[in-house]
Design an enzyme around this catalytic site. Structure first.
Site, PDB file in Angstrom:
ATOM      1  N   CYS A  75       0.898  -1.077   0.023  1.00 18.43           N
ATOM      2  CA  CYS A  75      -0.033  -0.123   0.060  1.00 18.43           C
ATOM      3  C   CYS A  75       0.900   1.232   0.044  1.00 18.43           C
ATOM      4  O   CYS A  75       2.210   1.125   0.193  1.00 18.43           O
ATOM      5  CB  CYS A  75      -0.870   0.033   1.178  1.00 18.43           C
ATOM      6  SG  CYS A  75       0.001   0.155   2.686  1.00 18.43           S
ATOM      7  N   CYS A  78       3.424   1.846   2.524  1.00 15.99           N
ATOM      8  CA  CYS A  78       4.562   1.298   2.404  1.00 15.99           C
ATOM      9  C   CYS A  78       5.772   2.039   1.756  1.00 15.99           C
ATOM     10  O   CYS A  78       7.059   2.214   1.976  1.00 15.99           O
ATOM     11  CB  CYS A  78       4.589  -0.132   1.625  1.00 15.99           C
ATOM     12  SG  CYS A  78       3.321  -1.186   2.389  1.00 15.99           S
ATOM     13  N   ASP A 484      12.866  28.124 -30.158  1.00 17.12           N
ATOM     14  CA  ASP A 484      14.241  28.394 -30.740  1.00 17.12           C
ATOM     15  C   ASP A 484      13.764  28.217 -32.295  1.00 17.12           C
ATOM     16  O   ASP A 484      13.191  27.311 -32.732  1.00 17.12           O
ATOM     17  CB  ASP A 484      15.319  27.615 -30.067  1.00 17.12           C
ATOM     18  CG  ASP A 484      16.438  27.666 -30.790  1.00 17.12           C
ATOM     19  OD1 ASP A 484      17.416  28.700 -30.406  1.00 17.12           O
ATOM     20  OD2 ASP A 484      16.849  26.492 -31.614  1.00 17.12           O
ATOM     21  N   ASP A 679      16.796  23.019 -29.563  1.00 16.43           N
ATOM     22  CA  ASP A 679      17.496  21.796 -30.210  1.00 16.43           C
ATOM     23  C   ASP A 679      18.347  21.176 -29.046  1.00 16.43           C
ATOM     24  O   ASP A 679      19.037  20.273 -29.382  1.00 16.43           O
ATOM     25  CB  ASP A 679      17.938  22.050 -31.434  1.00 16.43           C
ATOM     26  CG  ASP A 679      18.906  23.025 -31.347  1.00 16.43           C
ATOM     27  OD1 ASP A 679      19.182  23.720 -30.400  1.00 16.43           O
ATOM     28  OD2 ASP A 679      19.662  23.559 -32.352  1.00 16.43           O
ATOM     29  N   ASP A 683      21.304  25.811 -26.327  1.00 16.49           N
ATOM     30  CA  ASP A 683      20.500  26.652 -25.574  1.00 16.49           C
ATOM     31  C   ASP A 683      20.225  25.797 -23.953  1.00 16.49           C
ATOM     32  O   ASP A 683      18.993  26.194 -23.649  1.00 16.49           O
ATOM     33  CB  ASP A 683      19.238  26.832 -26.296  1.00 16.49           C
ATOM     34  CG  ASP A 683      18.775  25.647 -26.833  1.00 16.49           C
ATOM     35  OD1 ASP A 683      19.356  24.710 -26.659  1.00 16.49           O
ATOM     36  OD2 ASP A 683      17.946  25.707 -28.000  1.00 16.49           O
TER      37      ASP A 683
END
Ligand code: ADP
Ligand code: MG
Length: 788
Positions: A75, A78, A484, A679, A683
């Site tokens: 459960c 746990c 971008d 990409d 960046d």
């Protein structure tokens, strides 16, 4: 190594692999139970560097990361207990347990703690942890399923008998029945219920006992109490031949609880399977080629034995065993498992292939460059695993509440029993049992992880890899998408279209200088210039690259710059005629300038193509009311051309990585939830600054991109699917949570007031958790939208 025994176990794992080791162990285990000394010995074997190679990712000198299977989780409490316990160990840096997959991801500092100590710590609180191994986990689930089914069968068959007897006793109450008969029926019911209690319900008792001995309260505690009290009360009534018996209720509880657990198990398995195809992608064996003098020999070896530099033969129809480079043969391979893209990709000598892709046409000889945990496939799996084990805040809260919730239920049950004993002593027992059984905190904690696991697994099949737990939640809330340009909205496969010499030097030598400057850059522009030149680059010193602007370096003692107009003018201290700039950029082409101290020497005009599907993505985003911004380091004219083709109304140009980040920050300040799509080449800071980072991922860049979502398919329209799935996931999570809270809030008081018969309580709680899981499973199926 601490002793000969551990040494032997480690050697066995190194020799035969984890999988074989597990099979051997499972087959030879005396009762299927772990023996403590044996367990510890195995745990220590996992510290062996050679053994760790197969399942531990070495992040840095001291930081290690491993995926573990946790046995014994029943459960949410746990989950919470294990997380709390493991994270409190000194040297453990991070731990996340996924309730849906029963897997844990642990990151630790190897100089401060050993993996075996972590495994032991888990063992000490009554659970079993061992390295994650897909086939072993499948076997575990299968064993668990079969065991559950047996217990369920016993409960069903015997339960039926108890029910028949119960019906006759009810009828007897109505039409009158001799005391001896009633007593006889009661005794028989008791006898039949006993095996249900001792065999079918044993897992509940075992888990409850584990919880109690560690001063914890999990779900199994009230359930076991409920069953025991109902049985004990009935046995007492049978002995004294007075009062009501509830054997039928006991049988029904056990039956319904087991049914719910059974379906929950099957459903969890299905949710986890959504991402499992990747796990089985690599084959077990490979054909290694060894050169012995002039003879080339082929031998079949296990993939675990392969090392960097090995040459393997991949016959058509076979799977590439690890990452490498083709050195002989031409063929096409299917990389769909990794990218979601089913078109075969042509391969020839010099091309890289990734482990897990399938060779189609003719044999390939591949030189292995990365194996085991370093392969692309392994990093994809690790990232997916991270996303599935990381918990969003709401899930954490649910787990923590579950533990207290159970305690609350126990207290309330006690108070209810006292109240009813004083007011209606006849009914205290059934009411108490109902209160103990009716609540369902598991629905609360299953709500989020099953939904997230199912959704992320399904998206992986599209080639869209979610790497962080918060990603879908954030995506559903995002209201501004920032793109971008180069490599993201465009394909980034640039070509040099024109070379303009602005001085006396000829085009060819200018291109060579340009290519020399660009030789170490990863930028798509750099790659375009380098491929346009046949001559090898000259010697270059002091190369510095300014991301988003250009590159500078010293060739033959002369300083050179290449990059956009602003960068080149500023660095070389010369000016470019604005009209020249405008005329070369005409039509939105990208232009880079080459200059030395004497002034600008050349301009290179480059062409790129818009990514297919970019326009439809932009259109979709606008149609759903999102703001879209294009941020580029390129020139105004290039930026505006791209923007107008795609229908983007907000474009910003001449942006440096810093100004891009500043823009993202400003948008966030205004209260926008920002997703940055890039990409991943230069960046990184902007991606990291956004609420959600989405990067084009491919091949070796996957781990480096460090984004929340990776578009392995490189298909922008898949972001449409992702946004829709994210919204649906959030809706399902909300529905699930609302149901779980409502159910518990309504059921508990009703039970305490005596309106819920024990059997109704059993049905209610079982149905409640099933409902939540089935609702989440709707997410495993995802349609491809707008695929181009
Ligand atoms: P975008 O924002 O469109 O992805 P970048 O930020 O990567 O573009 O680069 C912006 C501009 O900086 C490019 O258009 C180019 O003019 C210049 N530039 C960046 N890196 C290089 C490089 N390695 N060589 C030449 N020019 C570069
Ligand atoms: Mg870029």
């Amino acid at each position: 190594m601490c002793c000969k025994g551990c040494e032997a176990v480690a050697q066995a794992i190194v020799d035969n692999g984890l999988d074989e080791f597990y099979r051997h162990r499972t087959e030879n285990a005396p009762t299927g139970q772990e023996l403590v000394p044996e367990f510890l010995r195995q745990a220590r074997a996992y510290d062996h560097p050679q053994v760790q190679k197969t399942f531990v990712h070495v992040e840095s000198d001291s930081v290690r990361e491993a995926s573990l299977i946790l046995e014994g989780i029943t459960c949410a409490a746990c989950v919470w207990l294990n997380e709390r316990h493991i994270s409190a160990l000194p040297g453990v840096l991070e731990v996340n347990v996924n309730y849906a997959t029963h897997r844990a991801r642990v990151k630790w500092d190897n100089t401060r703690i050993q993996l075996s100590q972590i495994l032991e710590a888990v063992h000490n609180i009554g659970y079993v942890a061992h390295p994650y191994d897909p086939s072993h986990q499948e076997r575990l689930i299968e064993n668990e399923r079969r065991a559950l089914l047996k217990r369920l069968g016993v409960a069903a068959v015997l339960g039926m008998q108890v029910m028949i007897l119960a019906v006759s006793m009810y009828a007897g109450d109505y039409y009158g029945m001799e005391v001896e008969f009633r007593s006889f029926f009661s005794w028989i019911s008791l006898g039949i219920t006993l095996p249900i209690l001792l065999y079918s319900a044993a897992p509940f008792y075992r888990a409850a006992w584990r919880d109690l001995t560690h001063w914890q309260t999990g779900m199994d505690v009230p359930v076991s109490l409920g069953i025991s009290i109902a049985f004990a009360g009935s046995a007492w009534a049978t002995w004294h031949q007075s009062g009501h018996v509830y054997y039928d209720s006991v049988a029904m509880f056990v039956f319904f609880l087991l049914t719910a657990r059974y379906f929950e198990l099957v459903a969890r398995k299905r949710a986890a399977e959504a991402g499992q195809a990747l796990v089985h992608a690599t084959p077990a064996v490979a054909i290694r080629m060894t050169v012995d003098g002039s003879k080339v020999q082929e031998e079949t070896v296990t993939v675990a034995e392969l090392v960097t530099g090995d040459r393997v033969m991949v016959p058509p129809g076979d799977t590439v065993p690890a990452d490498g480079e083709v050195i002989e043969g031409r063929s096409s391979v299917d990389e769909s498992l990794l990218t979601g893209e089913s078109d075969p990709v042509g391969k020839q000598p010099g091309d890289t292939v990734v482990g897990g892709s399938i060779n189609f046409e003719s044999p390939l000889i591949v030189q292995i460059s990365r194996t085991g945990e370093d392969t692309v496939l392994a990093s994809i799996l690790r990232l997916l695993d991270r996303a599935q084990t990381e918990k969003p805040a709401v899930s954490r809260l649910a787990d923590r509440t579950a533990a207290w919730f159970v305690l609350g239920v126990l207290i309330l049950a006690g108070m209810t029993a006292i109240y009813w004993l004083q007011h209606d002593p006849e009914r205290w027992l059934p009411v108490l049992v109902s209160v103990l059984v009716v609540t369902c905190p598991c629905a609360l904690s299953l709500a989020t992880p099953t939904a997230l696991t199912a959704a992320t697994g399904g998206l992986t099949r599209l080639g869209l890899l979610v790497t962080r737990g918060h990603a879908l939640e954030t995506l559903a809330r995002t209201n501004r998408f920032i793109f971008d340009k180069t490599g993201t909205l465009t394909l980034g496969k640039l070509r040099v279209l024109e070379t303009h010499s602005l001085a006396q030097t000829d085009d060819a030598s200018l291109l060579t200088i340009a290519a020399t400057l660009e030789s170490r850059s990863e930028h798509p522009i750099a790659r375009a210039i380098c491929t346009a030149v046949a001559t090898p680059p000259a010697r270059i010193d002091n190369v510095t690259s300014t991301p988003g602007s250009g590159v500078s370096g010293e060739i033959d003692g002369d300083n050179w710059w290449i990059g956009n107009a602003a960068f080149v003018q500023q660095q070389s201290g010369t000016a470019i005629d604005p009209e020249t700039i405008a005329s070369l950029h005409a039509g939105g082409r990208t232009v880079v300038w080459l200059a030395n101290r004497a002034g600008v020497q050349a301009a290179f005009v480059l062409g790129d193509e818009l990514r297919p599907g970019a326009a439809s993505l932009v259109q979709y985003l606008y149609s759903t009311g999102k703001a879209v911004t294009l941020l580029t380091g390129d020139h105004e004219l290039a930026a505006q051309a791209a923007a107008s083709h795609l229908g983007i109304t907000d474009a910003r140009w001449n942006q440096t990585p810093d100004s891009k980040l500043a823009y993202v920050r400003a948008a966030q300040q205004r209260g926008d939830i920002v997703a940055m799509v890039g990409d991943g080449v230069n960046d990184a800071p902007v991606l990291a600054g956004a609420h959600l980072s989405i990067a084009m991922g491919s091949g070796a860049h996957i781990a480096a991109a460090n984004a929340d979502v990776l578009l392995l398919s490189q298909q922008l329209p898949h972001l449409v699917t992702a946004t829709q799935v994210a919204k649906k996931t959030m809706r399902i999570i909300r529905q699930n949570l609302a149901w779980a809270v409502m159910y518990n809030l309504v059921a508990l008081p009703l039970a305490a007031m005596g309106y819920v018969a024990p059997w109704m309580a059993a049905v209610g709680m079982s149905a409640s958790s099933l409902l939540v899981v089935t609702n989440a499973l709707r997410l495993t199926r995802q349609k491809k939208t707008g695929n181009t």
